[in-house]
Enzyme design. Structure first.
Site, short mmCIF file in Angstrom:
data_model
loop_
_atom_site.label_atom_id
_atom_site.label_comp_id
_atom_site.label_asym_id
_atom_site.label_seq_id
_atom_site.Cartn_x
_atom_site.Cartn_y
_atom_site.Cartn_z
N HIS A 20 8.24 13.44 -0.23
CA HIS A 20 9.60 12.98 0.12
C HIS A 20 10.58 13.40 -0.98
O HIS A 20 10.17 14.05 -1.95
CB HIS A 20 9.61 11.48 0.40
N HIS A 23 9.57 13.01 -4.78
CA HIS A 23 8.71 14.06 -5.33
C HIS A 23 9.51 15.34 -5.55
O HIS A 23 9.38 16.01 -6.57
CB HIS A 23 7.54 14.36 -4.38
N CYS A 128 -9.99 -7.82 -3.39
CA CYS A 128 -9.66 -7.75 -1.96
C CYS A 128 -10.42 -6.57 -1.38
O CYS A 128 -10.22 -5.43 -1.81
CB CYS A 128 -8.16 -7.58 -1.75
N CYS A 131 -8.10 -3.87 0.25
CA CYS A 131 -7.44 -2.94 -0.68
C CYS A 131 -8.46 -2.21 -1.53
O CYS A 131 -8.12 -1.24 -2.21
CB CYS A 131 -6.52 -3.67 -1.65
N CYS A 145 -3.88 -11.93 -0.76
CA CYS A 145 -3.52 -10.54 -1.01
C CYS A 145 -2.19 -10.24 -0.33
O CYS A 145 -2.04 -10.52 0.87
CB CYS A 145 -4.61 -9.63 -0.44
N HIS A 148 -2.95 -7.77 2.73
CA HIS A 148 -3.83 -8.13 3.84
C HIS A 148 -3.74 -9.59 4.25
O HIS A 148 -4.32 -9.97 5.27
CB HIS A 148 -5.28 -7.76 3.51
N LYS A 297 14.87 0.80 -1.34
CA LYS A 297 13.69 1.53 -1.75
C LYS A 297 13.10 2.25 -0.53
O LYS A 297 13.11 1.68 0.57
CB LYS A 297 12.68 0.50 -2.28
N LYS A 300 8.06 3.08 4.56
CA LYS A 300 7.77 3.45 5.94
C LYS A 300 8.33 2.41 6.89
O LYS A 300 8.84 2.74 7.96
CB LYS A 300 6.26 3.56 6.14
#
Ligand code: MSP
Length: 643
Positions: A20, A23, A128, A131, A145, A148, A297, A300
């Site tokens: 994105h 980078h 977790c 993760c 978590c 999750h 920020k 997604k």
């Protein structure tokens, strides 16, 4: 004299998602610095690459039903293919799956293990399984978590640890005695303040029962090394640690470009790893801030992860490179919106630089048939027409800024010179000189000076906009037939290099103006337009404070005859009641609104809608349909100010 050399690196990017603009920024910043160093007669080496081991990659591969290696190959290729599109001129692209890299990781691990700084210990922690990682208590949300939503389990595991605390005092001293080791200063202070607390030792392994996608420890077959001990080593493995000539030549000159997210591994783990392995410490870190998109920020779930390819396709590469370098103050966060990008393109590029270029060259064609005229230097000039000292200042300021990665200031220095030239045209009015035959020599001098100024500008913009630099120089027939595509600062500086008789081309438009309405991406079928929604112009906190937002309660709601859109509401604002006409009839029935808490714009000028007085506005979000009223999480009295 020591030869001038510079080794730059970018972080090696994880291959768990496609690239994105964040980078792209780091890679372009390192490219701009490399090109600039070349202009300053440095021999340079520039490395970038991908970080391909670890559980995140395994998970991403699993989601796509493919193997980690196949997945890594695919995403790494996206990062590799992006580089030429960004016109990033790296010397090498490293992958942590390269066998040569793996060998060096093992070599360094062995060295540190032999010296006794890696030890084996058991560790109990909360883990977790979703993760696949340990958590600290403080990272949990309500004991669960954050990703999750399940309570992590207490597990006991044996692992290898790197004794970092032993080197803590040494590192503090190193940072203090090398003031440029971490720059800008705020990040150096952040690391120093972190080092005030005792350093915990770093867990560097994972048992193969849990993760196999890593590099096997040279001293224990059952374990792989974990993230940083693999990734950071790329910077030395790429250039042939320990014996290769490249390594000896370039390693002492290394500056790593990173963003603020990874200063701890780079500013703490990495120098300590090098120290423990008996390797010279790199020269320093250049740390930049984060790009937000539309004020948030990138994520997604918000749908604002911005693809550099889309922007370049719509707006052009040099425009994008210029925007990134000009808009972000190196070290601070910056905001990307389509509006800000377009306004930079239209004002700085199309208006200031583009217009200057086409004005000067068109006049050269109009008055001298596109041929640099002969200037009679024996005639005394009435005024000092030279732009030489302005050009010299621009070069000096540019250099001072670029040496410190202050790209925005470097660009601003060039743009001050561009603005001086635009003013120079307005004060000397070449069109007026052209009408007076006795001023022919002055006209020739004014226009030649301007072409000379364009030569300097074209030379200086090279690191930021390499193609535009080339295009400009080609048009004024300067610096053609050369092997290298840039001029050194020393070559740019001397004034008076434009030779009489040179034929210059007709100017082409360097930067077309952008009409925001027309510039929206063509593919309307796409659900998330990456850089939408364009936010409105920034306002100050004082301007915002002018808006009086209050809590209110709807005490009466009724339909308005002949309107299927509007409702007539009576709203209690605590001190008074207001009648507000709101366009929410398609989404709310009057009876659903009674006793609803709302946010009211209380100081909006009174208006009449469908013959009814409206004394304010209530806040809602959504499109023409599916409007949703704003609300509060808890009950709140009417009339309270919303801040
Ligand atoms: N693989 C590690 C780095 C190992 S280096 C030995 C990693 N990878 S990453 O893909 O997450 O890349 C992080 C880097 O990408 C940042 O340090 C920065 O260079 C760049 N950026 C990622 N998001 C960014 C922004 N939103 N803004 C600016 N740069 C950002 O961490």
């Amino acid at each position: 004299m020591e030869p001038k050399r510079q080794y730059y690196t970018t972080p090696i990017y994880y291959v768990n998602a496609k690239p994105h603009i964040g980078h792209a920024y780091t890679s372009i910043a390192a490219d701009v610095s490399t090109r600039y160093k070349k202009m300053d007669a440095f021999e340079t080496y520039f490395l970038t690459g991908t970080d391909e081991h670890g559980d995140k990659i395994v998970q991403a591969a699993e989601k796509q039903g493919t193997s980690p290696k196949e997945y890594a190959d695919k995403i790494s290729l996206l990062f590799q293919n992006l580089l030429p599109v960004l016109n990033v001129n790296n010397n090498q692209f490293i992958r942590t799956t390269d066998p040569a890299h793996i060998e060096v990781v093992k070599k360094i691990l062995t060295k540190i293990h032999d010296s006794g700084d890696i030890y084996f210990d058991s560790y109990e922690g909360i883990y977790c399984f979703g993760c696949e990682r340990f958590y600290q208590e403080r990272e949990l949300v309500d004991g669960k978590c954050p990703d999750h939503g399940v309570e992590p389990e207490v597990i006991k595991e044996s692992n290898y640890f790197f004794n970092m605390s032993k080197y803590q005092d040494w590192l503090i001293d190193h940072i203090k005695t090398n003031p440029d080791f971490i720059q800008p200063k705020q990040y150096k202070n952040e690391i120093l303040s972190f080092l005030k607390e005792p350093l915990e030792d770093l867990c560097i392994s994972r048992p193969k029962s849990r993760l196999t996608w890593g590099i096997t420890l040279p001293f224990d077959e059952d374990y792989v090394t974990y993230v940083w001990f693999d990734a950071l080593v790329n910077y030395v493995s790429a250039i042939g640690y320990p014996d290769h000539e490249q390594f000896k030549k370039f390693w002492p000159t290394t500056r790593h470009f990173v963003a603020k997210d990874i200063i701890k591994p780079h500013g703490i783990y990495w120098p300590i790893m090098l120290k423990a392995a008996g390797v010279q410490i790199y020269n320093g870190l250049n740390v930049h801030g984060f790009w937000n998109v539309g004020g948030s920020k990138m994520s997604k779930s918000i749908g604002n992860v911005t693809d550099p390819l889309e922007i370049i396709k719509t707006y052009g590469l040099d425009q994008f490179r210029y925007f990134l370098m000009r808009e972000m103050v190196f070290g601070l966060d910056a905001n990307f919106t389509e509006d800000i990008l377009v306004s930079r393109i239209n004002s700085d590029l199309a208006n200031d630089l583009g217009n200057l270029f086409s004005r000067v060259l068109s006049m050269m064609h109009r008055y001298f048939d596109g041929k640099i005229p002969t200037i009679d230097n024996t005639l005394e000039q009435e005024k000092d027409l030279s732009l030489e000292s302005n050009a010299k200042n621009a070069i000096d300021e540019f250099k001072a800024s670029m040496d410190l990665c202050k790209f925005h200031n470097g660009a601003a220095a060039i743009w001050r010179f561009i603005s001086t030239m635009n003013k120079y045209i307005d004060t000397h009015e070449p069109w007026a000189l052209a009408k007076d035959e006795s001023k022919a020599n002055e006209l020739a001098l004014v226009l030649t000076n301007l072409v000379e100024g364009l030569r300097v500008v074209a030379g200086l913009i090279y690191p930021i906009m390499p193609s535009t630099s080339k295009k400009m120089l080609k048009t004024i027939d300067f610096n053609q037939d050369r092997e290298k595509d840039f001029s050194t600062l020393e070559e740019i500086a001397p004034w008076g290099q434009i030779k009489e008789g040179t034929i210059i081309q007709k100017p082409e438009v360097l930067f077309p103006r952008i009409d925001l309405k027309k510039s929206a991406p063509k593919d309307e079928t796409k659900k998330t337009k990456p850089f939408k929604p364009a936010l409105k112009e920034e306002i100050t906190i004082e301007e915002f404070a002018k808006i009086d937002l209050r809590t209110g309660i709807i005490i009466k709601a009724e339909s308005i005859e002949k309107s299927n859109k509007l409702l007539k509401l009576q709203v209690d604002l605590g001190v008074e009641k207001r009648q507000i006409i709101a366009g929410i009839a398609k989404d709310y029935a009057p009876e659903d609104l009674l006793n609803k808490q709302v946010i009211v714009v209380a100081n909006l000028k009174e208006a009449k809608l469908m013959g009814e007085i409206s004394q304010g506005m209530i806040l809602a979000a959504g499109g023409k349909k599916n409007l949703v009223l704003s609300a509060f999480e808890k009950e709140i009295k009417p009339g309270k100010q919303v801040k």
